[in-house]
Design an enzyme around this catalytic site. Structure first.
Site, short mmCIF file in Angstrom:
data_model
loop_
_atom_site.label_atom_id
_atom_site.label_comp_id
_atom_site.label_asym_id
_atom_site.label_seq_id
_atom_site.Cartn_x
_atom_site.Cartn_y
_atom_site.Cartn_z
N LEU A 1 0.76 -1.15 0.00
CA LEU A 1 0.04 0.18 -0.05
C LEU A 1 1.00 1.29 0.30
CD1 LEU A 1 -2.65 -0.91 2.53
CD2 LEU A 1 -3.05 -0.87 0.15
N ASP A 2 0.37 2.19 -0.67
CA ASP A 2 1.43 3.48 -0.72
C ASP A 2 1.50 3.95 0.51
OD1 ASP A 2 1.45 3.37 -3.48
OD2 ASP A 2 -0.10 4.66 -3.86
N ARG A 3 2.40 4.85 0.78
CA ARG A 3 2.76 5.43 2.02
C ARG A 3 1.48 6.18 2.75
NH1 ARG A 3 7.87 9.50 3.50
NH2 ARG A 3 7.27 9.86 5.54
N THR B 1 -1.66 5.49 1.65
CA THR B 1 -2.91 4.76 1.71
C THR B 1 -3.00 3.89 3.01
OG1 THR B 1 -2.61 4.61 -0.91
CG2 THR B 1 -4.01 2.99 0.40
#
Length: 325
Positions: A193-195, A197
């Site tokens: 997951l993106d930072r 997100t």
């Protein structure tokens, strides 16, 4: 195990190296091509990609280190570690211990299995007593792939500002800090997951399951809740449902719904694992995703799991998860 001759490239989250090994499936040619041509394209080299650890072993000598470094830099890839195989000796354990740790039998009985030719390491039958194996080696008893340790499965509700990786060279916060007291086993996130997100993240030491959950062909379903900077128009809503053409190809969601009547919060069901795919869908139509939360992954939900907290998977969840495969 010619440890003096290998160079190991390690990326803890596995994403970029998976792009190298499976570029056709991941549609990540921008990164894959320069690395393939500069490193993997050398026919004299042996190369092995290990999804469990995210390591790409390039056999051919330490003189390749500089060339590999330049290729990685040219491809715009960061946060990679290059180290010699000699640094990995401390990770080796005896094969009989590996089998015992996997919960198959005692070490003494493991010796009997080895002697009888029942154990394979990297598809090769091993009968040598005292044989040493690395964490990246594939050990099988019959058709069963063995884990070095008892499988552990954690569900984390990831907060914002945590990297989905096992370690960060810049000492930024990672999701592993949130589960550091969960187990002594070496565990790692499944996918990423993106930072910025938030939401559901599975963390495990089961490499086989992790690989299946992230393989594009298995089309694992995920549900996200996206908060936008402006209301989604009915016209754009229909465009997303019909499918869009992004810079890396066609993309179509499995389902789309307005969570709030004003159109600011949108629910997205999707099976694609492409990088930043949900954000890119909305960006393509001129929207900014101000908040993104993954609420469901492979049938698992974060119900009753507060942000920043984790729990072990239940037996029922694990059975259901493996049934999907």
């Amino acid at each position: 195990h010619d440890v003096a001759q290998d160079v190991v490239i390690t990326e803890p989250d596995c994403g970029t190296l998976r792009g190298i090994a499976m570029s056709a499936l991941m549609n990540n040619d921008e990164i894959a091509e320069p690395l393939y041509e500069r490193i993997l394209g050398r026919t004299a080299l042996d190369r092995v990609y290990h999804p469990k650890t995210g390591e790409l072993i390039v056999s051919g000598g330490q003189e390749l280190t500089e060339e590999i470094s330049h290729a990685i830099e040219d491809a715009g890839i960061e946060e990679l570690e290059i180290r010699s195989q000699t640094d990995r000796r401390s990770d080796e354990i005896r094969l009989n211990r590996y089998i015992a740790n996997a919960g198959i039998c005692s070490r003494r009985d493991a010796d009997k299995l080895i002697e009888a030719g029942e154990i394979k390491v990297n598809n090769k039958v091993i009968t040598e007593m005292g044989y040493q194996v690395m964490p990246t080696d594939i050990v099988k008893y019959g058709n069963r792939k063995l884990n070095r340790e008892k499988p552990v499965y954690l569900l984390l509700n990831k907060p914002k500002d945590f990297l989905t990786t096992t370690e960060d060279p810049n000492d930024r916060k990672t999701v592993m800090e949130l589960v550091k007291n969960a187990t002594e086993s070496r565990i790692y996130p499944v996918g990423r997951l993106d930072r910025n997100t938030t939401g559901l993240l599975l963390i495990t030491n089961d490499g086989e399951l992790a690989d299946k959950l992230t393989h594009p062909s298995n089309e694992i379903e995920k549900i996200y809740q996206a908060e936008l900077d402006k209301p989604l128009t009915d016209e754009d809503f229909e465009k997303i449902k019909e499918g869009l053409t992004l810079e890396d190809g066609e993309i179509k969601v499995d389902d789309l719904a307005k969570v709030t009547p004003d159109g600011y919060v949108i629910g997205v069901k999707i099976h694609s694992g492409k990088n930043r795919i949900v954000r890119r869908i909305f960006e393509h139509l001129g929207y900014e995703v101000t908040k993104l939360d993954r609420t469901t992954f492979a049938g698992l939900t974060k119900k009753d799991l507060p942000r920043g907290s984790w729990r072990f998977l239940t037996e029922r969840e694990l059975v259901k998860l493996k049934y999907l495969m």
